[in-house]
Design a protein around this motif. Structure first.
Motif, PDB file in Angstrom:
ATOM      1  N   UNK A 338       0.861  -1.184   0.000  1.00  0.00           N
ATOM      2  CA  UNK A 338       0.000   0.000   0.000  1.00  0.00           C
ATOM      3  C   UNK A 338       0.900   1.238   0.000  1.00  0.00           C
ATOM      4  N   UNK A 339       1.130   1.775  -1.188  1.00  0.00           N
ATOM      5  CA  UNK A 339       2.071   2.879  -1.323  1.00  0.00           C
ATOM      6  C   UNK A 339       1.289   4.190  -1.481  1.00  0.00           C
ATOM      7  N   UNK A 340       1.632   5.179  -0.697  1.00  0.00           N
ATOM      8  CA  UNK A 340       0.966   6.477  -0.784  1.00  0.00           C
ATOM      9  C   UNK A 340       2.001   7.587  -0.839  1.00  0.00           C
ATOM     10  N   UNK A 380      -7.005  -1.506   1.058  1.00  0.00           N
ATOM     11  CA  UNK A 380      -7.433  -0.701  -0.084  1.00  0.00           C
ATOM     12  C   UNK A 380      -8.941  -0.846  -0.276  1.00  0.00           C
ATOM     13  N   UNK A 381      -9.624   0.280  -0.516  1.00  0.00           N
ATOM     14  CA  UNK A 381     -11.049   0.269  -0.847  1.00  0.00           C
ATOM     15  C   UNK A 381     -11.228   1.031  -2.158  1.00  0.00           C
ATOM     16  N   UNK A 382     -12.450   1.082  -2.637  1.00  0.00           N
ATOM     17  CA  UNK A 382     -12.706   1.690  -3.942  1.00  0.00           C
ATOM     18  C   UNK A 382     -12.325   3.160  -3.990  1.00  0.00           C
ATOM     19  N   UNK A 383     -12.554   3.889  -2.881  1.00  0.00           N
ATOM     20  CA  UNK A 383     -12.314   5.335  -2.871  1.00  0.00           C
ATOM     21  C   UNK A 383     -10.942   5.728  -2.335  1.00  0.00           C
ATOM     22  N   UNK A 384     -10.112   4.752  -1.988  1.00  0.00           N
ATOM     23  CA  UNK A 384      -8.790   5.075  -1.479  1.00  0.00           C
ATOM     24  C   UNK A 384      -8.260   3.984  -0.576  1.00  0.00           C
ATOM     25  N   UNK A 454      -7.966   9.485   0.656  1.00  0.00           N
ATOM     26  CA  UNK A 454      -8.514   9.478  -0.707  1.00  0.00           C
ATOM     27  C   UNK A 454      -7.522   9.018  -1.753  1.00  0.00           C
ATOM     28  N   UNK A 455      -8.049   8.663  -2.925  1.00  0.00           N
ATOM     29  CA  UNK A 455      -7.257   8.077  -3.998  1.00  0.00           C
ATOM     30  C   UNK A 455      -6.125   8.970  -4.490  1.00  0.00           C
ATOM     31  N   UNK A 456      -6.286  10.301  -4.377  1.00  0.00           N
ATOM     32  CA  UNK A 456      -5.257  11.165  -4.922  1.00  0.00           C
ATOM     33  C   UNK A 456      -3.916  10.991  -4.183  1.00  0.00           C
ATOM     34  N   UNK A 457      -3.978  10.445  -2.938  1.00  0.00           N
ATOM     35  CA  UNK A 457      -2.743  10.182  -2.180  1.00  0.00           C
ATOM     36  C   UNK A 457      -2.129   8.837  -2.519  1.00  0.00           C
ATOM     37  N   UNK A 458      -2.905   7.954  -3.157  1.00  0.00           N
ATOM     38  CA  UNK A 458      -2.451   6.587  -3.376  1.00  0.00           C
ATOM     39  C   UNK A 458      -1.578   6.526  -4.615  1.00  0.00           C
TER      40      UNK A 458
END
Length: 459
Positions: A338-340, A380-384, A454-458
């Motif tokens: 899980x890389x952010x 991990x989930x759908x939104x992040x 949120x996804x933008x950090x992933x």
């Protein structure tokens, strides 16, 4: 009405002095016009006081005695018949003022000394209410007031009412102008006060946040100090034992009593001791390294790219001693890779706050569990990426659940709680990460706080 009277009325009604709001100028114009139209030398404007128990002279023009102002007051108790006639709100036309039922009371004190023989009083109305009279006083032989003259005087009284309205309007406009002139200054002053207040609040908030950070780090320091002592003590004991074994083998060597088996025993004991010391010191070094990284991350806000499955254990390791003292087991369930890309300090602080919050509030008196546990789950989930910190403690009553993220709300103030831990967490997630925080809890069944990154950090 006679043409002369109509012309005077027309002239007065068309005069700008009536409507420009200067009541004293309008009053003189009206009284001079009364004197001109009725061919008298004495007339005045009299107004009621608030209780209508007095009528006060506001302007009196007496051309025969060269007077244009005289402060006079008439009271209801002194002239009851006159005030009774005024109460009818009709014109008083006293052809013979000495005998008229409304004015005879003035004979000795007012009429005879001033040679007044006839009086004509017409009501002044403003907004439908009688506020006073215009008093027309004829000096010399008695005269009969004609209908045209009464209408003329009443019309001028109505014009005075119009002038009063103009004065009120002018006063109101002046107040508005003054308010508008000072409004901008008031807004600037108020804005400056608000900016100073906001700056003060921001400074106070920053100090409180730093205080909360230091409190969390203080808990870590206490836990680390206790935890490091154990491996250091083991290492010290092992090294001391090796030193004793070394002294013993030196004595055997010098006395030439050293045997092959004794030397083998010595090497075996020392190898075990040094291995135990090495592993203990490595554990202490790892604890110190994790603590240094955690404390450094919480005091900086630099953006980095990192793996949560590697970073979260490094954050949690220094917290385990603090939990172990409370008989709390910390477990981790983290999805690999899980890389952010975000500030590690945010993750470190929110994990520290959540775990410390569970340690402080979830367990203790009244909580009976075979094993107190705090579980950190990251997936991990759908939104992040969802980070859950769940305990099996006492839970939170429903009426308090909506308050837990409010600043300064705490149920442990007597134990030193500030009520800022979860509020800081909420602000970090919603403002810095632009994520979301949710809570689910049931009394005696535990609490779970979920953080959505949120996804933008992933990455």
């Amino acid at each position: 009405m006679k043409d002369a009277l109509e012309l005077i009325l027309l002239r007065v009604s068309q005069s700008a002095d009536i409507d420009k709001g200067e009541l004293s100028i309008a009053s003189r114009l009206i009284i001079n016009s009364v004197c001109e139209g009725l061919a008298i030398t004495r007339a005045g404007i009299w107004l009621y006081d608030e209780t209508q128990s007095l009528i006060i002279c506001k302007l009196l023009i007496d051309k025969g005695n060269d007077l244009d102002d005289e402060s006079l007051k008439l009271s209801r108790k002194d002239f009851p018949h006159y005030f009774e006639a005024l109460d009818t709100e009709r014109s008083i036309a006293a052809d013979d003022a000495h005998t008229h039922p409304a004015t005879f009371e003035f004979t000795d004190v007012y009429l005879r000394p001033l040679s007044i023989s006839s009086m004509l009083d017409v009501p002044i109305r403003h907004r439908g209410k009688m506020i006073g009279i215009i008093c027309c006083e004829h000096q010399g032989a008695p005269r009969q007031w004609l209908g045209d003259e009464i209408v003329f005087a009443a019309s001028l009284a109505d014009l005075y009412g119009r002038a009063v309205s103009a004065k009120e309007r002018a006063d109101y406009e002046a107040q508005l102008l003054k308010a508008n002139q000072t409004l901008e200054q008031n807004v600037q002053e108020r804005t400056q006060e608000l900016e100073i207040t906001l700056s003060t609040l921001k400074t106070a908030q920053e100090k409180l946040v730093e205080s909360e950070k230091m409190a969390a780090l203080g808990n870590l320091v206490a836990g680390i100090a206790h935890e490091v002592n154990t491996p250091l003590g083991i290492a010290l004991t092992s090294v001391s034992n090796c030193q004793e074994e070394l002294k013993a083998i030196n004595r055997d060597f010098e006395s030439q009593s050293l045997t092959e088996q004794g030397f083998k025993d010595f090497t075996h004991v020392c190898a075990e001791g040094l291995h135990l010391a090495e592993s203990s010191l490595s554990r202490a070094a790892q604890l110190i390294q994790d603590f240094k990284r955690t404390s450094a991350d919480q005091t900086t806000m630099e953006v980095e790219e990192f793996d949560l499955d590697e970073y979260i254990p490094r954050i949690c390791n220094p917290l385990k001693p603090m939990l172990r003292k409370e008989n709390i087991e910390l477990t981790l369930d983290i999805t690999p890779h899980l890389r952010i890309e975000t500030c590690p300090g945010i993750i470190a602080q929110l994990l520290t706050n959540l775990i410390s919050n569970s340690q402080r509030h979830a367990f203790g008196d009244g909580v009976d569990n075979k094993q107190n546990t705090v579980n950190v789950e990251c997936k991990r989930v759908e939104t992040g990426i969802q980070l859950n910190v769940k305990d099996n403690g006492r839970g939170i009553p429903k009426d308090l659940q909506r308050k837990v993220f409010e600043p300064f709300f705490t149920t442990a103030r007597e134990q030193g709680g500030t009520g800022l831990g979860l509020n800081i967490l909420y602000n970090l997630v919603t403002q810095k990460l632009r994520g979301d925080v949710s809570l689910s809890s049931e009394v005696n069944k535990g609490t779970c706080i979920s953080v959505l990154i949120p996804n933008y950090c992933v990455s």
